[in-house]
Design a protein around this motif. Structure first.
Motif, PDB file in Angstrom:
ATOM      1  N   MET A 139     -18.052 -57.305   3.584  1.00 34.92           N
ATOM      2  CA  MET A 139     -17.815 -56.035   2.889  1.00 34.92           C
ATOM      3  C   MET A 139     -16.355 -55.859   2.493  1.00 34.92           C
ATOM      4  SD  MET A 139     -20.287 -53.591   5.155  1.00 34.92           S
ATOM      5  CE  MET A 139     -19.660 -52.103   4.476  1.00 34.92           C
ATOM      6  N   VAL A 140     -15.446 -56.272   3.357  1.00 35.18           N
ATOM      7  CA  VAL A 140     -14.009 -56.125   3.105  1.00 35.18           C
ATOM      8  C   VAL A 140     -13.326 -57.427   3.481  1.00 35.18           C
ATOM      9  CG1 VAL A 140     -11.917 -54.890   3.795  1.00 35.18           C
ATOM     10  CG2 VAL A 140     -14.064 -53.642   3.602  1.00 35.18           C
ATOM     11  N   ASN A 141     -12.404 -57.864   2.637  1.00 36.19           N
ATOM     12  CA  ASN A 141     -11.570 -59.028   2.938  1.00 36.19           C
ATOM     13  C   ASN A 141     -10.256 -58.825   2.191  1.00 36.19           C
ATOM     14  OD1 ASN A 141     -10.462 -61.431   3.668  1.00 36.19           O
ATOM     15  ND2 ASN A 141     -12.073 -62.707   2.787  1.00 36.19           N
ATOM     16  N   VAL A 142      -9.273 -58.232   2.877  1.00 30.19           N
ATOM     17  CA  VAL A 142      -8.000 -57.912   2.233  1.00 30.19           C
ATOM     18  C   VAL A 142      -6.846 -58.488   3.034  1.00 30.19           C
ATOM     19  CG1 VAL A 142      -8.806 -55.797   1.114  1.00 30.19           C
ATOM     20  CG2 VAL A 142      -7.863 -55.678   3.406  1.00 30.19           C
ATOM     21  N   GLU A 143      -5.731 -58.717   2.332  1.00 29.15           N
ATOM     22  CA  GLU A 143      -4.505 -59.200   2.950  1.00 29.15           C
ATOM     23  C   GLU A 143      -3.338 -58.469   2.293  1.00 29.15           C
ATOM     24  OE1 GLU A 143      -2.052 -63.341   3.711  1.00 29.15           O
ATOM     25  OE2 GLU A 143      -4.010 -63.404   2.746  1.00 29.15           O
ATOM     26  N   ASP A 144      -2.423 -57.935   3.120  1.00 29.76           N
ATOM     27  CA  ASP A 144      -1.272 -57.242   2.546  1.00 29.76           C
ATOM     28  C   ASP A 144      -0.100 -58.213   2.373  1.00 29.76           C
ATOM     29  OD1 ASP A 144      -0.171 -57.568   5.048  1.00 29.76           O
ATOM     30  OD2 ASP A 144       0.091 -55.438   5.463  1.00 29.76           O
ATOM     31  N   SER A 145       0.994 -57.704   1.825  1.00 29.78           N
ATOM     32  CA  SER A 145       2.147 -58.558   1.526  1.00 29.78           C
ATOM     33  C   SER A 145       2.823 -59.093   2.786  1.00 29.78           C
ATOM     34  CB  SER A 145       3.167 -57.765   0.696  1.00 29.78           C
ATOM     35  OG  SER A 145       3.590 -56.609   1.415  1.00 29.78           O
ATOM     36  N   LYS A 146       2.606 -58.457   3.938  1.00 27.58           N
ATOM     37  CA  LYS A 146       3.210 -58.905   5.197  1.00 27.58           C
ATOM     38  C   LYS A 146       2.371 -59.974   5.890  1.00 27.58           C
ATOM     39  CE  LYS A 146       5.323 -54.430   6.045  1.00 27.58           C
ATOM     40  NZ  LYS A 146       5.357 -53.267   6.948  1.00 27.58           N
ATOM     41  N   GLY A 147       1.196 -60.259   5.366  1.00 28.54           N
ATOM     42  CA  GLY A 147       0.339 -61.297   5.942  1.00 28.54           C
ATOM     43  C   GLY A 147      -0.759 -60.786   6.847  1.00 28.54           C
ATOM     44  N   THR A 148      -0.892 -59.466   6.991  1.00 35.05           N
ATOM     45  CA  THR A 148      -1.960 -58.900   7.807  1.00 35.05           C
ATOM     46  C   THR A 148      -3.279 -58.988   7.055  1.00 35.05           C
ATOM     47  OG1 THR A 148      -0.397 -57.375   8.835  1.00 35.05           O
ATOM     48  CG2 THR A 148      -2.728 -56.835   9.041  1.00 35.05           C
ATOM     49  N   LYS A 149      -4.300 -59.526   7.723  1.00 36.71           N
ATOM     50  CA  LYS A 149      -5.615 -59.687   7.101  1.00 36.71           C
ATOM     51  C   LYS A 149      -6.632 -58.816   7.828  1.00 36.71           C
ATOM     52  CE  LYS A 149      -4.748 -64.521   6.052  1.00 36.71           C
ATOM     53  NZ  LYS A 149      -5.190 -65.898   6.262  1.00 36.71           N
ATOM     54  N   VAL A 150      -7.511 -58.166   7.062  1.00 38.84           N
ATOM     55  CA  VAL A 150      -8.608 -57.377   7.625  1.00 38.84           C
ATOM     56  C   VAL A 150      -9.889 -57.829   6.939  1.00 38.84           C
ATOM     57  CG1 VAL A 150      -9.600 -55.071   7.894  1.00 38.84           C
ATOM     58  CG2 VAL A 150      -7.134 -55.382   8.082  1.00 38.84           C
ATOM     59  N   LYS A 151     -10.895 -58.099   7.755  1.00 37.84           N
ATOM     60  CA  LYS A 151     -12.189 -58.572   7.228  1.00 37.84           C
ATOM     61  C   LYS A 151     -13.290 -57.833   7.980  1.00 37.84           C
ATOM     62  CE  LYS A 151     -14.525 -62.992   7.186  1.00 37.84           C
ATOM     63  NZ  LYS A 151     -14.310 -64.421   7.307  1.00 37.84           N
ATOM     64  N   ILE A 152     -14.256 -57.283   7.229  1.00 36.86           N
ATOM     65  CA  ILE A 152     -15.406 -56.600   7.823  1.00 36.86           C
ATOM     66  C   ILE A 152     -16.676 -57.298   7.335  1.00 36.86           C
ATOM     67  CG2 ILE A 152     -16.683 -54.452   8.046  1.00 36.86           C
ATOM     68  CD1 ILE A 152     -14.035 -52.977   7.553  1.00 36.86           C
ATOM     69  N   VAL A 153     -17.479 -57.769   8.301  1.00 35.89           N
ATOM     70  CA  VAL A 153     -18.703 -58.499   7.996  1.00 35.89           C
ATOM     71  C   VAL A 153     -19.879 -57.782   8.670  1.00 35.89           C
ATOM     72  CG1 VAL A 153     -19.896 -60.706   8.214  1.00 35.89           C
ATOM     73  CG2 VAL A 153     -17.415 -60.659   7.930  1.00 35.89           C
ATOM     74  N   VAL A 154     -20.962 -57.616   7.927  1.00 35.57           N
ATOM     75  CA  VAL A 154     -22.155 -56.987   8.489  1.00 35.57           C
ATOM     76  C   VAL A 154     -22.835 -57.968   9.396  1.00 35.57           C
ATOM     77  CG1 VAL A 154     -24.402 -56.003   7.964  1.00 35.57           C
ATOM     78  CG2 VAL A 154     -22.478 -55.498   6.501  1.00 35.57           C
TER      79      VAL A 154
ATOM     80  N   SER B 118     -26.510 -42.442   7.193  1.00 36.22           N
ATOM     81  CA  SER B 118     -27.357 -43.048   8.209  1.00 36.22           C
ATOM     82  C   SER B 118     -28.408 -43.960   7.570  1.00 36.22           C
ATOM     83  CB  SER B 118     -28.038 -41.967   9.044  1.00 36.22           C
ATOM     84  OG  SER B 118     -28.832 -42.530  10.029  1.00 36.22           O
ATOM     85  N   LYS B 119     -28.981 -43.524   6.450  1.00 35.37           N
ATOM     86  CA  LYS B 119     -29.966 -44.352   5.746  1.00 35.37           C
ATOM     87  C   LYS B 119     -29.327 -45.640   5.220  1.00 35.37           C
ATOM     88  CE  LYS B 119     -32.978 -40.605   4.309  1.00 35.37           C
ATOM     89  NZ  LYS B 119     -33.496 -39.816   3.189  1.00 35.37           N
ATOM     90  N   VAL B 120     -28.113 -45.524   4.696  1.00 32.72           N
ATOM     91  CA  VAL B 120     -27.412 -46.703   4.181  1.00 32.72           C
ATOM     92  C   VAL B 120     -27.118 -47.679   5.312  1.00 32.72           C
ATOM     93  CG1 VAL B 120     -25.227 -47.481   3.184  1.00 32.72           C
ATOM     94  CG2 VAL B 120     -26.416 -45.536   2.186  1.00 32.72           C
ATOM     95  N   LEU B 121     -26.692 -47.164   6.462  1.00 29.33           N
ATOM     96  CA  LEU B 121     -26.422 -48.037   7.601  1.00 29.33           C
ATOM     97  C   LEU B 121     -27.690 -48.744   8.074  1.00 29.33           C
ATOM     98  CD1 LEU B 121     -23.955 -45.781   9.611  1.00 29.33           C
ATOM     99  CD2 LEU B 121     -23.415 -47.890   8.373  1.00 29.33           C
ATOM    100  N   LYS B 122     -28.822 -48.057   7.970  1.00 30.93           N
ATOM    101  CA  LYS B 122     -30.099 -48.672   8.342  1.00 30.93           C
ATOM    102  C   LYS B 122     -30.441 -49.810   7.381  1.00 30.93           C
ATOM    103  CE  LYS B 122     -34.755 -47.379   9.691  1.00 30.93           C
ATOM    104  NZ  LYS B 122     -35.717 -46.284   9.818  1.00 30.93           N
ATOM    105  N   MET B 123     -30.134 -49.622   6.100  1.00 27.96           N
ATOM    106  CA  MET B 123     -30.411 -50.649   5.098  1.00 27.96           C
ATOM    107  C   MET B 123     -29.519 -51.877   5.264  1.00 27.96           C
ATOM    108  SD  MET B 123     -30.935 -48.207   1.754  1.00 27.96           S
ATOM    109  CE  MET B 123     -30.571 -49.523   0.637  1.00 27.96           C
ATOM    110  N   LEU B 124     -28.343 -51.710   5.858  1.00 28.25           N
ATOM    111  CA  LEU B 124     -27.417 -52.828   6.015  1.00 28.25           C
ATOM    112  C   LEU B 124     -27.964 -53.935   6.906  1.00 28.25           C
ATOM    113  CD1 LEU B 124     -23.860 -51.247   6.300  1.00 28.25           C
ATOM    114  CD2 LEU B 124     -24.734 -52.727   4.504  1.00 28.25           C
ATOM    115  N   LYS B 125     -28.968 -53.628   7.729  1.00 30.70           N
ATOM    116  CA  LYS B 125     -29.579 -54.647   8.583  1.00 30.70           C
ATOM    117  C   LYS B 125     -30.103 -55.821   7.763  1.00 30.70           C
ATOM    118  CE  LYS B 125     -31.321 -51.926  12.449  1.00 30.70           C
ATOM    119  NZ  LYS B 125     -32.548 -51.503  13.131  1.00 30.70           N
ATOM    120  N   GLU B 126     -30.528 -55.536   6.542  1.00 34.67           N
ATOM    121  CA  GLU B 126     -31.102 -56.570   5.679  1.00 34.67           C
ATOM    122  C   GLU B 126     -30.044 -57.525   5.122  1.00 34.67           C
ATOM    123  OE1 GLU B 126     -33.327 -54.602   2.619  1.00 34.67           O
ATOM    124  OE2 GLU B 126     -34.217 -53.209   4.059  1.00 34.67           O
ATOM    125  N   TYR B 127     -28.771 -57.170   5.241  1.00 37.74           N
ATOM    126  CA  TYR B 127     -27.698 -57.947   4.616  1.00 37.74           C
ATOM    127  C   TYR B 127     -26.758 -58.563   5.643  1.00 37.74           C
ATOM    128  CZ  TYR B 127     -29.346 -55.571   0.480  1.00 37.74           C
ATOM    129  OH  TYR B 127     -30.129 -55.108  -0.539  1.00 37.74           O
TER     130      TYR B 127
END
Length: 84
Positions: A69-84, A55-64
């Motif tokens: 945080m995540v930007n991945v692509e698999d061999s089939k072309g599926t992309k997942v991206k997580i942005v704060v 919970s404390k870490v999630l509170k700190m994420l407001k500053e960023y």
């Protein structure tokens, strides 16, 4: 926080997840409620997480805001991206 999922040749999916919602899910009462309905095999994984620190870490994420945080692509072309 924003989660983007895009499969090759298909329409992308966008999921907005407010940080206040993630922090609310880290509440002890909510976790105890969920643990009642979980199988013992999965329960051990949830019990190993320190939700107070999370919970404390999630509170700190407001500053960023805008941090990718995540930007991945698999061999089939599926992309997942997580942005704060």
């Amino acid at each position: 926080m924003r989660i983007y999922i895009k499969e090759k040749g298909k329409i992308g999916l966008f999921i907005p997840v407010p940080l206040w919602f993630l922090r609310a899910v880290c509440n002890e009462k909510f976790i105890k409620f969920i643990l009642k309905y979980m199988e013992p095999e999965q329960r051990k994984y949830i019990e190993s997480i320190d939700f107070g620190k999370l919970s404390k870490v999630l509170k700190m994420l407001k500053e960023y805001k805008g941090l990718e945080m995540v930007n991945v692509e698999d061999s089939k072309g599926t992309k997942v991206k997580i942005v704060v």
